[in-house]
Design an enzyme around this catalytic site. Structure first.
Site, PDB file in Angstrom:
ATOM      1  CB  SER A  48      -9.392   0.939  -8.735  1.00 55.31           C
ATOM      2  OG  SER A  48      -8.493   1.944  -9.158  1.00 55.31           O
TER       3      SER A  48
ATOM      4  CG  HIS B 291     -10.532   2.690  -4.740  1.00 57.75           C
ATOM      5  ND1 HIS B 291     -10.553   2.820  -3.382  1.00 57.75           N
ATOM      6  CD2 HIS B 291      -9.227   2.732  -5.111  1.00 57.75           C
ATOM      7  CE1 HIS B 291      -9.315   2.918  -2.929  1.00 57.75           C
ATOM      8  NE2 HIS B 291      -8.489   2.880  -3.972  1.00 57.75           N
TER       9      HIS B 291
ATOM     10  CG  ASP C 293      -6.399   4.109  -6.883  1.00 50.77           C
ATOM     11  OD1 ASP C 293      -6.274   4.050  -5.643  1.00 50.77           O
ATOM     12  OD2 ASP C 293      -6.777   3.148  -7.573  1.00 50.77           O
TER      13      ASP C 293
ATOM     14  CG  MET D 237      -1.572   7.450  -8.032  1.00 52.82           C
ATOM     15  SD  MET D 237      -0.904   6.149  -9.087  1.00 52.82           S
ATOM     16  CE  MET D 237      -2.121   4.868  -8.841  1.00 52.82           C
TER      17      MET D 237
ATOM     18  CG  HIS E 175      -6.052   5.212  -2.101  1.00 58.31           C
ATOM     19  ND1 HIS E 175      -5.570   4.026  -2.628  1.00 58.31           N
ATOM     20  CD2 HIS E 175      -5.166   5.578  -1.141  1.00 58.31           C
ATOM     21  CE1 HIS E 175      -4.466   3.705  -2.007  1.00 58.31           C
ATOM     22  NE2 HIS E 175      -4.190   4.629  -1.103  1.00 58.31           N
TER      23      HIS E 175
ATOM     24  CG  MET F  23      -1.996   6.160  -3.199  1.00 59.40           C
ATOM     25  SD  MET F  23      -1.855   4.806  -4.387  1.00 59.40           S
ATOM     26  CE  MET F  23      -3.317   5.127  -5.377  1.00 59.40           C
TER      27      MET F  23
ATOM     28  CG  MET G 241      -1.914   0.433   0.237  1.00 56.50           C
ATOM     29  SD  MET G 241      -3.124   0.581  -1.102  1.00 56.50           S
ATOM     30  CE  MET G 241      -2.159   0.019  -2.523  1.00 56.50           C
TER      31      MET G 241
ATOM     32  N   GLY H 290       0.955   2.490  -6.569  1.00 56.40           N
ATOM     33  CA  GLY H 290       1.452   3.258  -7.692  1.00 56.40           C
ATOM     34  C   GLY H 290       1.077   2.713  -9.050  1.00 56.40           C
ATOM     35  CG  PHE H 291       2.849   1.159 -11.356  1.00 66.55           C
ATOM     36  CD1 PHE H 291       2.839   1.878 -12.545  1.00 66.55           C
ATOM     37  CD2 PHE H 291       3.879   1.389 -10.460  1.00 66.55           C
ATOM     38  CE1 PHE H 291       3.827   2.804 -12.828  1.00 66.55           C
ATOM     39  CE2 PHE H 291       4.869   2.322 -10.728  1.00 66.55           C
ATOM     40  CZ  PHE H 291       4.847   3.030 -11.912  1.00 66.55           C
TER      41      PHE H 291
ATOM     42  N   GLY I  75      -2.532  -3.905 -11.539  1.00 67.85           N
ATOM     43  CA  GLY I  75      -2.151  -5.182 -12.120  1.00 67.85           C
ATOM     44  C   GLY I  75      -1.049  -5.935 -11.405  1.00 67.85           C
TER      45      GLY I  75
ATOM     46  CG  ASP J 205      -6.178  -0.752  -3.607  1.00 72.70           C
ATOM     47  OD1 ASP J 205      -6.092  -1.480  -4.606  1.00 72.70           O
ATOM     48  OD2 ASP J 205      -6.109   0.489  -3.666  1.00 72.70           O
ATOM     49  N   GLY J 206      -5.238  -4.248  -3.930  1.00 74.65           N
ATOM     50  CA  GLY J 206      -4.045  -4.699  -4.628  1.00 74.65           C
ATOM     51  C   GLY J 206      -4.017  -6.187  -4.896  1.00 74.65           C
ATOM     52  N   GLY J 207      -4.072  -6.546  -6.160  1.00 72.33           N
ATOM     53  CA  GLY J 207      -3.920  -7.944  -6.532  1.00 72.33           C
ATOM     54  C   GLY J 207      -5.109  -8.827  -6.228  1.00 72.33           C
TER      55      GLY J 207
ATOM     56  N   GLY K 157      -9.394  -3.433  -9.511  1.00 74.76           N
ATOM     57  CA  GLY K 157      -9.264  -2.646 -10.723  1.00 74.76           C
ATOM     58  C   GLY K 157      -9.274  -3.527 -11.948  1.00 74.76           C
TER      59      GLY K 157
END
Length: 217
Positions: A7, A32, A34, A36, A65, A67, A136, A141-142, A144, A174-176, A196
């Protein structure tokens, strides 16, 4: 084959072109992007001008993506800006079936994302029409954030549906994602991994990618 989709939200925008070249050098499968709008998620990122400017730098496919609220308003713009895959959120679109077909009308792949609290059962009737489902594993939205553990069960549920109705489905998470949990996520059925911070942290892109791929062995 497991695909990595870094990302660029986590990239250093002062040298974005160089970082994209670094991704290309390391044989990354997808970039990727993102997008927003500050409404669907509590953050604002970037839109088509950034995409157009970097599209000339690489042949890596763009995984976009969205959002954003009412994403169908912008499908044509992102398709023309160079998207190869467009993901819309189930929660943000009132007419998801129509939007899927609209995306495909531009000759690109269609994907639907589910937030952590959204049931996989809601996409059962449309999964055969999708090229990808995005689970997700953080609240969007954020960058990290920490991986939400119950999302592993959701990956398994999507994999079960894919085995029944769409064996070629890409299952993206996606995420963590880190080198410590990527293998478990893949074992649940994911085959496209968004990362990311795990790719761009400390400006060590090549070594970070090697660690992620090495963790899958």
């Amino acid at each position: 084959m497991i695909k990595l989709a870094p990302s660029i939200l986590s990239a250093d925008f002062s040298k974005l072109g160089n970082e994209i070249k670094e991704l290309e050098k390391n044989n990354i499968e997808l970039i990727h992007i993102d997008v927003m709008d500050g409404m669907f998620v509590p953050n604002i990122s970037f839109g088509t001008p950034i995409m157009k400017s970097i599209k000339t730098l690489t042949k890596i496919p763009f995984d976009v993506h969205l959002m954003i609220e009412d994403p169908s308003r912008y499908i044509e713009d992102f398709a023309k800006a160079g998207a190869d895959i467009i993901t819309v959120h189930y929660e943000a679109d009132k007419h998801i079936d129509r939007t899927i077909n609209y995306i495909k009308s531009f000759g690109i792949k269609a994907s639907v994302a589910l937030n952590p609290g959204t049931s996989v059962n809601l996409i059962k009737d449309i999964i055969s029409d999708l090229d990808m489902v995005l689970i997700m594993s953080v609240n969007p939205g954020f960058g990290g954030q920490k991986y939400i553990s119950y999302c592993s069960k959701k990956i398994e549920e999507v994999k079960d549906l894919a085995d029944k109705f769409n064996p070629n489905l890409m299952i993206q998470v996606d995420g963590g994602i880190t080198k410590d949990n990527i293998k478990e996520v893949v074992s649940k059925g994911a085959n496209v991994i968004v990362a990311g911070s795990a790719v761009f942290k400390n400006n060590h892109i090549e070594s970070n990618i090697k660690q992620l791929r090495g963790a899958l062995v």
